[in-house]
Motif scaffolding. Sequence first.
Motif, PDB file in Angstrom:
ATOM      1  N   GLN A  16       0.856  -1.190   0.000  1.00 27.84           N
ATOM      2  CA  GLN A  16       0.000   0.000   0.000  1.00 27.84           C
ATOM      3  C   GLN A  16       0.893   1.242   0.000  1.00 27.84           C
ATOM      4  O   GLN A  16       1.059   1.914   1.005  1.00 27.84           O
ATOM      5  CB  GLN A  16      -0.935  -0.006   1.218  1.00 27.84           C
ATOM      6  CG  GLN A  16      -1.994  -1.077   1.129  1.00 27.84           C
ATOM      7  CD  GLN A  16      -2.844  -1.151   2.389  1.00 27.84           C
ATOM      8  OE1 GLN A  16      -2.402  -0.835   3.484  1.00 27.84           O
ATOM      9  NE2 GLN A  16      -4.071  -1.595   2.220  1.00 27.84           N
ATOM     10  N   THR A  17       1.461   1.523  -1.150  1.00 26.87           N
ATOM     11  CA  THR A  17       2.486   2.568  -1.259  1.00 26.87           C
ATOM     12  C   THR A  17       1.939   3.975  -1.023  1.00 26.87           C
ATOM     13  O   THR A  17       2.718   4.905  -0.849  1.00 26.87           O
ATOM     14  CB  THR A  17       3.179   2.505  -2.635  1.00 26.87           C
ATOM     15  OG1 THR A  17       2.170   2.562  -3.651  1.00 26.87           O
ATOM     16  CG2 THR A  17       3.981   1.227  -2.776  1.00 26.87           C
ATOM     17  N   GLU A  18       0.624   4.116  -0.990  1.00 25.56           N
ATOM     18  CA  GLU A  18       0.062   5.430  -0.678  1.00 25.56           C
ATOM     19  C   GLU A  18       0.208   5.757   0.808  1.00 25.56           C
ATOM     20  O   GLU A  18       0.045   6.902   1.211  1.00 25.56           O
ATOM     21  CB  GLU A  18      -1.408   5.512  -1.117  1.00 25.56           C
ATOM     22  CG  GLU A  18      -2.385   4.686  -0.304  1.00 25.56           C
ATOM     23  CD  GLU A  18      -2.418   3.196  -0.635  1.00 25.56           C
ATOM     24  OE1 GLU A  18      -3.212   2.472  -0.012  1.00 25.56           O
ATOM     25  OE2 GLU A  18      -1.661   2.736  -1.518  1.00 25.56           O
ATOM     26  N   LYS A  19       0.518   4.755   1.602  1.00 26.35           N
ATOM     27  CA  LYS A  19       0.722   4.951   3.038  1.00 26.35           C
ATOM     28  C   LYS A  19       2.216   5.036   3.340  1.00 26.35           C
ATOM     29  O   LYS A  19       3.039   4.471   2.620  1.00 26.35           O
ATOM     30  CB  LYS A  19       0.122   3.784   3.836  1.00 26.35           C
ATOM     31  CG  LYS A  19      -1.379   3.719   3.768  1.00 26.35           C
ATOM     32  CD  LYS A  19      -1.907   2.616   4.647  1.00 26.35           C
ATOM     33  CE  LYS A  19      -3.424   2.583   4.634  1.00 26.35           C
ATOM     34  NZ  LYS A  19      -3.935   1.533   5.526  1.00 26.35           N
ATOM     35  N   THR A  20       2.556   5.712   4.438  1.00 31.73           N
ATOM     36  CA  THR A  20       3.960   5.771   4.851  1.00 31.73           C
ATOM     37  C   THR A  20       4.402   4.404   5.365  1.00 31.73           C
ATOM     38  O   THR A  20       3.567   3.543   5.683  1.00 31.73           O
ATOM     39  CB  THR A  20       4.172   6.803   5.977  1.00 31.73           C
ATOM     40  OG1 THR A  20       3.524   6.334   7.173  1.00 31.73           O
ATOM     41  CG2 THR A  20       3.664   8.183   5.588  1.00 31.73           C
ATOM     42  N   ILE A  21       5.706   4.231   5.481  1.00 32.17           N
ATOM     43  CA  ILE A  21       6.232   2.977   6.022  1.00 32.17           C
ATOM     44  C   ILE A  21       5.701   2.763   7.435  1.00 32.17           C
ATOM     45  O   ILE A  21       5.245   1.668   7.776  1.00 32.17           O
ATOM     46  CB  ILE A  21       7.771   2.968   5.984  1.00 32.17           C
ATOM     47  CG1 ILE A  21       8.244   2.861   4.526  1.00 32.17           C
ATOM     48  CG2 ILE A  21       8.340   1.828   6.821  1.00 32.17           C
ATOM     49  CD1 ILE A  21       9.737   3.043   4.335  1.00 32.17           C
ATOM     50  N   ILE A 150      10.185  -3.034   2.240  1.00 33.97           N
ATOM     51  CA  ILE A 150       9.824  -1.611   2.225  1.00 33.97           C
ATOM     52  C   ILE A 150      10.800  -0.750   3.043  1.00 33.97           C
ATOM     53  O   ILE A 150      10.595   0.448   3.190  1.00 33.97           O
ATOM     54  CB  ILE A 150       8.375  -1.365   2.705  1.00 33.97           C
ATOM     55  CG1 ILE A 150       8.148  -1.865   4.139  1.00 33.97           C
ATOM     56  CG2 ILE A 150       7.403  -1.990   1.719  1.00 33.97           C
ATOM     57  CD1 ILE A 150       6.801  -1.511   4.716  1.00 33.97           C
ATOM     58  N   LEU A 151      11.822  -1.375   3.590  1.00 33.67           N
ATOM     59  CA  LEU A 151      12.769  -0.622   4.421  1.00 33.67           C
ATOM     60  C   LEU A 151      14.030  -0.264   3.671  1.00 33.67           C
ATOM     61  O   LEU A 151      14.394  -0.860   2.708  1.00 33.67           O
ATOM     62  CB  LEU A 151      13.127  -1.429   5.677  1.00 33.67           C
ATOM     63  CG  LEU A 151      11.928  -1.734   6.589  1.00 33.67           C
ATOM     64  CD1 LEU A 151      12.355  -2.594   7.747  1.00 33.67           C
ATOM     65  CD2 LEU A 151      11.293  -0.444   7.107  1.00 33.67           C
TER      66      LEU A 151
END
Length: 151
Positions: A16-21, A150-151
Amino acid sequence: MIFETLKPQIETIVFQTEKTINERLLNICELLEKHVAHYNWVGFYFRNGLKEELLLGPYVGEPTDHTVIPFGKGICGQVAVSNKNFVVPDVSAQDNYIACSITVKAEIVVPVFVNGENIGQIDIDSNTPDPFTKEDERFLEFVCAEVAKIL
């Protein structure tokens, strides 16, 4: 088993790349705490740059004073040094345990590796004595591998 039904949900959250990590990490914590009965506190700790300490990241559960953990101290600090999963069936029998709550009976910590380096970990406390199985370990290794993307 519940873990197999949670895996696709973990993958969905990760992408869900629209959200921050941090939002995605918190969503993972919320998902695990809600759906796995013996996961009573779920959170991430990450290495603080080049310092030999861990900083508390997103989590769900009782508030904790343990926002900075030196390497080697407590279960999380030991995992930061050993780079290995650590399952504690009975926290009262563990000499190097940092008590977060009197209700916690067991803990599991699994490291997160990025490019072969231990950069953090998922930490789960349980109010149930000796609840963690090899299935928990394998599932949390999967979660950490997904988080590493994602990190």
